[in-house]
Design an enzyme around this catalytic site. Structure first.
Site, short mmCIF file in Angstrom:
data_model
loop_
_atom_site.label_atom_id
_atom_site.label_comp_id
_atom_site.label_asym_id
_atom_site.label_seq_id
_atom_site.Cartn_x
_atom_site.Cartn_y
_atom_site.Cartn_z
N TYR A 61 55.26 51.01 52.02
CA TYR A 61 54.56 50.10 52.65
C TYR A 61 55.39 48.50 52.25
O TYR A 61 55.66 48.51 51.03
CB TYR A 61 53.05 50.13 51.79
N HIS A 91 50.61 33.69 56.14
CA HIS A 91 49.28 33.86 55.34
C HIS A 91 49.30 32.35 54.77
O HIS A 91 48.09 32.20 54.07
CB HIS A 91 49.94 34.56 54.15
N ASN A 203 50.63 38.74 46.91
CA ASN A 203 49.67 39.64 46.30
C ASN A 203 49.38 39.17 44.82
O ASN A 203 50.48 39.35 44.13
CB ASN A 203 49.99 41.18 46.40
N TYR A 287 11.82 25.70 20.60
CA TYR A 287 13.06 26.80 20.78
C TYR A 287 14.21 25.94 20.96
O TYR A 287 15.28 26.34 20.48
CB TYR A 287 12.95 27.54 22.29
N ARG A 290 15.46 25.53 17.32
CA ARG A 290 15.25 26.69 16.51
C ARG A 290 16.30 27.98 17.08
O ARG A 290 16.78 28.55 16.24
CB ARG A 290 13.82 27.26 16.56
N PHE A 340 45.78 44.16 42.85
CA PHE A 340 45.71 42.79 43.20
C PHE A 340 44.30 42.27 43.30
O PHE A 340 43.62 41.26 43.48
CB PHE A 340 46.39 42.51 44.62
N GLU A 426 40.98 45.72 54.48
CA GLU A 426 40.53 45.25 53.22
C GLU A 426 38.97 44.87 53.29
O GLU A 426 38.42 44.11 53.52
CB GLU A 426 41.11 43.70 53.12
#
Length: 521
Positions: A61, A91, A203, A287, A290, A340, A426
């Protein structure tokens, strides 16, 4: 040749010991970066294994195949280098305003450290060139939007890689220039990508992680500011430290809760201010006074959890496939997996944004109590010198309320909203970069909410004419050196912005007790 930082010290990357403080230092340009000799040897060994695999007959791959849904397409050996170049260019699909320079420098450092692990199969010179860019102050221009957090931060990392190969734009010596010009001025050559090197640069989770590390650094400092500011509010409201008794917190031993209570007790110890606790109807404080240890402490525990996650990720191999060359005696293999995926970071980043809703929300409630004449123990309405003629800090609380409302929107998790990508290959992504970008906004808004409380608390003590403990008087002195006291209505936004800047400078950090300052180190 000395580059951008001009620092004598150097952070040496070995793939296993990078810390959050290192990321902050390099992001701010204060440190030079190099790679250890052993890491260089590991990278060289994994590269030899990759080169042997590329010459083999088996499909591997992203070495001799396409990527994503195109992984079933086998490439001819003559196409391998062109495919790596095409990966980077295709990309580069980021959009929106550029990431800040410190974030980009942080992600470059983390990426170089990932490569230094020797599991990526790249030539050592690729990791060295990232260090060169850092040391010469060449900062790629990287759009902030476009990552879904799996297969990591693909688009941001592609824009980073684009500068390495001499394309796109980068900032150098205060100018945004074409990347080739930046490299030329620094005396650097563009990288010509070999097989596996494009995918190894893309990646990973380094963009969301860089933002997370820088935000966490700010938040750990902001915690001390929130504690100190809360202690000033307790003083101004005549509150008690009885709720911070260590016996109470030992009975519910969350680490952050105990640390918060201990810190507040130290800040308030020996206060000469008279108390109204136990008088009339005031048997217990509200609160927002406290329960500070319970709320602030839970925030601290969230910061500690995020630090744990981030420190693991800093020294993790997050690209794909990973190269195991058998140097440890195991069988060599190139394994395709999913390291990744940004889920660990996305959840932690979302958790931090939720925690900030708590920190800012309880701060806004203390501000309201300081201003409200029905609740502020005899202080003037809205802390005005002449209520009615003047509005005092009335509208500052309105701003704090608006910011808390926005923080609630930003606390909505992005990590729950996967949208499948890449032809449904994906099909479950982390959206971690969205979580990181939301957190950046949340940090700034929370700091402003606490800054508004600080303005109110110091104003209240000024109006009372009270003196507090040495530690809190030191805090007031530092604050008043930046933001002077005022008597009449004024344009408060100026002082609000200055107060927020004061807190961003970590002006109260030295007031942290040692165990709080060191617990996450």
């Amino acid at each position: 040749m000395r580059g951008f930082g001009y620092a004598e010290e150097m952070i040496v990357l070995d793939g296993k010991s990078l810390g959050i403080e290192d990321v902050v230092a390099v992001a701010n340009g204060a440190e030079r970066v190099g790679i250890s000799a052993k890491a260089m040897e590991r990278m060289a060994a994994s590269r030899l294994y990759v080169e042997a695999a590329m010459g083999g007959t088996q499909p591997v791959y992203a070495l001799n195949t396409g990527v994503g849904l195109l992984a079933n397409i086998r490439l001819d050996e003559s196409e391998i280098e062109q495919m790596q170049l095409n990966l980077v260019r295709s990309h580069c699909c980021g959009v929106g305003e550029p990431l800040p320079a410190d974030v980009v420098r942080g992600m470059m450092l983390i990426r170089a450290n990932v490569l230094a692990k020797g599991l990526s199969g790249i030539r050592p010179m690729v990791a060295e060139r990232i260090c060169d860019l850092l040391n010469f102050g060449i900062t790629p221009v990287i759009p902030s939007r476009g990552s879904v957090g799996a297969s990591g931060d693909l688009a941001p990392l592609a824009h980073m890689a684009l500068t390495l190969i001499g394309e796109g734009f980068a900032e150098f010596e205060g100018q945004v220039l074409p990347a080739p010009e930046c490299l030329r001025r620094a005396g650097l050559e563009p990288v010509v990508l070999a097989g596996k090197e494009g995918i190894s640069l893309l990646n990973g989770t380094q963009a969301m992680l860089a933002i997370g590390c820088l935000c966490l650094h700010e938040l750990e400092q902001l915690f001390t500011s929130a504690q100190t500011t809360a202690a000033l509010s307790i003083e101004a409201l005549r509150g008690t430290d009885a709720a911070f008794d260590p016996r109470l917190h030992a009975a519910r031993p969350h680490l952050g809760q105990g640390l918060s209570a201990h810190h507040l007790t130290q800040l308030l110890h020996g206060s000469p201010i008279p108390r109204t606790h136990g008088e009339g109807n005031r048997i217990q404080d509200a609160y927002c006074l406290r329960c500070i240890p319970q709320v602030h402490g839970a925030v601290w525990d969230t910061l500690a959890h995020a630090r744990h996650i981030f420190e693991i990720e800093l020294n993790s191999a997050t690209d794909n496939p990973l190269v195991f060359d058998g140097h440890d005696g195991s069988d060599g293999a190139i394994l395709s997996g999913g390291n990744f995926h940004g889920a660990p970071l996305a959840l932690a980043l979302d958790f931090l944004a939720i925690a900030l809703c708590q920190l800012a929300g309880i701060s806004e409630r203390r501000t309201e109590r300081l201003l409200n004449p029905s609740l502020n123990e005899g202080l003037p309405a809205f802390l005005a010198s002449k209520p009615g003629l003047e509005s005092g800090l009335m509208m500052a609380q309105v701003t704090a309320a608006a910011l808390v409302a926005e923080l609630r929107v930003l606390a909505s998790p992005a990590s729950t909203g996967s949208i499948p990508t890449s032809g449904n290959q994906e099909d479950f992504v982390s959206m971690g970069m969205t979580s990181a970008l939301k957190l950046e906004q949340a940090v700034a808004l929370s700091r402003m909410v606490i800054a508004i409380e600080l303005l109110a608390a110091t104003r209240a003590l000024d109006l009372r004419g009270d003196r507090s403990t040495p530690a809190l008087e030191e805090a007031r002195t530092r604050f008043r050196a930046r933001i002077p006291a005022w008597q009449e209505d004024c344009v408060l936004s100026i002082w609000m912005e200055e107060a927020s800047s004061f807190l961003k400078d970590a002006a109260f950090e030295a007031l942290a007790v040692e165990d709080i300052a060191e617990v996450v180190r």
